[in-house]
Design an enzyme around this catalytic site. Structure first.
Site, mmCIF file in Angstrom:
data_model
loop_
_atom_site.group_PDB
_atom_site.id
_atom_site.type_symbol
_atom_site.label_atom_id
_atom_site.label_comp_id
_atom_site.label_asym_id
_atom_site.label_seq_id
_atom_site.Cartn_x
_atom_site.Cartn_y
_atom_site.Cartn_z
ATOM 1 N N SER A 152 0.818 -1.216 0.000
ATOM 2 C CA SER A 152 0.000 0.000 0.000
ATOM 3 C C SER A 152 0.853 1.269 0.000
ATOM 4 O O SER A 152 0.452 2.280 -0.581
ATOM 5 C CB SER A 152 -0.942 -0.019 1.214
ATOM 6 N N THR A 153 2.023 1.244 0.629
ATOM 7 C CA THR A 153 2.887 2.429 0.612
ATOM 8 C C THR A 153 3.509 2.593 -0.778
ATOM 9 O O THR A 153 3.626 3.716 -1.294
ATOM 10 C CB THR A 153 3.982 2.318 1.692
ATOM 11 N N GLY A 176 8.284 -0.710 0.310
ATOM 12 C CA GLY A 176 7.763 -0.649 1.672
ATOM 13 C C GLY A 176 8.402 -1.717 2.544
ATOM 14 O O GLY A 176 9.295 -2.455 2.110
ATOM 15 N N LYS A 216 9.935 -8.192 5.392
ATOM 16 C CA LYS A 216 9.081 -7.877 4.258
ATOM 17 C C LYS A 216 8.305 -9.137 3.870
ATOM 18 O O LYS A 216 8.581 -10.213 4.357
ATOM 19 C CB LYS A 216 9.918 -7.387 3.072
ATOM 20 N N GLY A 217 7.320 -8.940 2.996
ATOM 21 C CA GLY A 217 6.564 -10.087 2.506
ATOM 22 C C GLY A 217 5.141 -10.144 3.017
ATOM 23 O O GLY A 217 4.430 -11.110 2.760
ATOM 24 N N GLY A 218 4.724 -9.055 3.727
ATOM 25 C CA GLY A 218 3.326 -9.003 4.160
ATOM 26 C C GLY A 218 2.382 -9.136 2.975
ATOM 27 O O GLY A 218 1.289 -9.684 3.091
ATOM 28 N N GLY A 219 2.829 -8.642 1.825
ATOM 29 C CA GLY A 219 2.019 -8.756 0.610
ATOM 30 C C GLY A 219 2.371 -9.982 -0.218
ATOM 31 O O GLY A 219 1.830 -10.171 -1.310
ATOM 32 N N GLU A 254 10.890 -8.966 -4.563
ATOM 33 C CA GLU A 254 11.393 -7.746 -3.898
ATOM 34 C C GLU A 254 12.865 -7.896 -3.523
ATOM 35 O O GLU A 254 13.660 -6.960 -3.674
ATOM 36 C CB GLU A 254 10.558 -7.447 -2.651
HETATM 37 C C1 5RP Z 1 5.060 -6.908 0.145
HETATM 38 C C2 5RP Z 1 5.867 -6.131 1.113
HETATM 39 C C3 5RP Z 1 5.393 -4.777 1.445
HETATM 40 O O1 5RP Z 1 6.359 -3.851 1.075
HETATM 41 C C4 5RP Z 1 5.143 -4.710 2.920
HETATM 42 O O2 5RP Z 1 4.199 -5.722 3.250
HETATM 43 C C5 5RP Z 1 4.610 -3.345 3.343
HETATM 44 O O3 5RP Z 1 3.351 -3.165 2.802
HETATM 45 P P1 5RP Z 1 2.468 -1.899 3.170
HETATM 46 O O4 5RP Z 1 3.160 -0.719 2.584
HETATM 47 O O5 5RP Z 1 1.139 -2.197 2.543
HETATM 48 O O6 5RP Z 1 2.360 -1.848 4.674
HETATM 49 O O7 5RP Z 1 6.873 -6.562 1.604
HETATM 50 O O8 5RP Z 1 5.571 -8.204 -0.020
#
Ligand code: 5RP
Length: 242
Positions: free
Chosen positions: A34-35, A89, A101-104, A110
């Site tokens: 999202s960022t 992000g 990282k890796g929430g998405g 990445e």
């Molecule tokens: C995706 C990521 C994102 O950069 C991370 O999850 C941050 O996401 P957001 O900006 O939505 O908080 O690593 O794999």
């Protein structure tokens, strides 16, 4: 248009500051999340306003699609070869700018993109800044083949690191196992804290079936932390200051 939420205002402030680092002719890596969405929008604005000539690679299909919709041409990383700067992000940022990282679910691409960049700059809101990594679950991308054996290997590794009894769940989305852009699964490790991220990263790298984990150690040179009031704090690695 509705006022942005404080969180969105903070992300946008960080995104603007990051995009201000972009110079004409640069080869750029575009992050995911999202960022990063704010960053891609701000980048598109600068390209339109200033006619910047850039070569861009994306860290996910989602970012590739968004960039395309905004008129930013995305190339394969291999067509560009090496990047000057990656803007992305993070889920957690520690004082040495080590990251989770890796929430998405995009941390494989990445990491490849960040590792192929002279400089990685992370953008985030203040909630992402932590003293120690691990409160956020650690995503580990694994092959679907033999996932149970891979899980047992990881469990043994955690036991050996005094991190036993920590939940490890196959990430779900819409009632089914989440699949990454590469078609792999993600195990989310709820570790609470990671006392030795380097040892954990080494251990995970040695497990057959692990494709990539979300620990980004010694990869990020600068973190731009936006605030809802539009201000931005620059964090550099403590080791770079000594
Ligand atoms: C995706 C990521 C994102 O950069 C991370 O999850 C941050 O996401 P957001 O900006 O939505 O908080 O690593 O794999």
């Amino acid at each position: 248009m509705a006022d942005p939420t404080p969180s969105d205002a903070a992300k946008d402030a960080a995104a603007r500051a990051a995009v201000a680092l972009v110079e004409d002719g640069m080869r750029l890596g575009l992050g995911t999340g999202s960022t990063a969405v704010f960053m891609v929008h701000r980048l598109a604005e600068r390209i339109r306003a200033e006619g910047l000539r850039l070569r861009c690679a994306a860290t996910s299909r989602a970012t590739c699609e968004l960039a395309g919709q905004l008129g930013i041409q995305i190339e394969e990383l291999d067509a560009i070869g090496w990047l000057d700067l990656t803007l992305d992000g993070a889920d957690e940022i520690d004082p040495d700018l080590n990251l989770i990282k890796g929430g998405g679910g995009a941390h494989l691409r990445e990491k490849i993109i960040a590792a192929a960049s002279d400089r990685m700059v992370v953008i985030a809101d203040p909630t992402k800044v932590v003293e120690q990594l691990g409160a956020f679950h650690l995503p580990v991308e694994v092959l679907g083949f033999g996932v149970e054996a891979t899980r047992i290997h990881i469990q043994r590794l955690l036991d050996a690191m005094d991190l036993s009894q920590r939940p490890m769940l196959v990430r779900q989305r819409d009632g089914a196992a989440f699949r990454t852009d590469e078609g792999n699964l993600i195990l989310d490790l709820s570790l609470e804290c990671i006392p030795d991220p380097a040892a954990l990263a080494r251990g995970l790298n040695a497990v057959p079936g692990v494709v990539e984990h979300g620990l980004f150690l010694n990869m990020c040179q600068l973190a731009l932390i936006g605030s809802p009031d539009g201000s931005v704090i620059e964090l550099t690695r403590t080791e770079d200051l000594t």
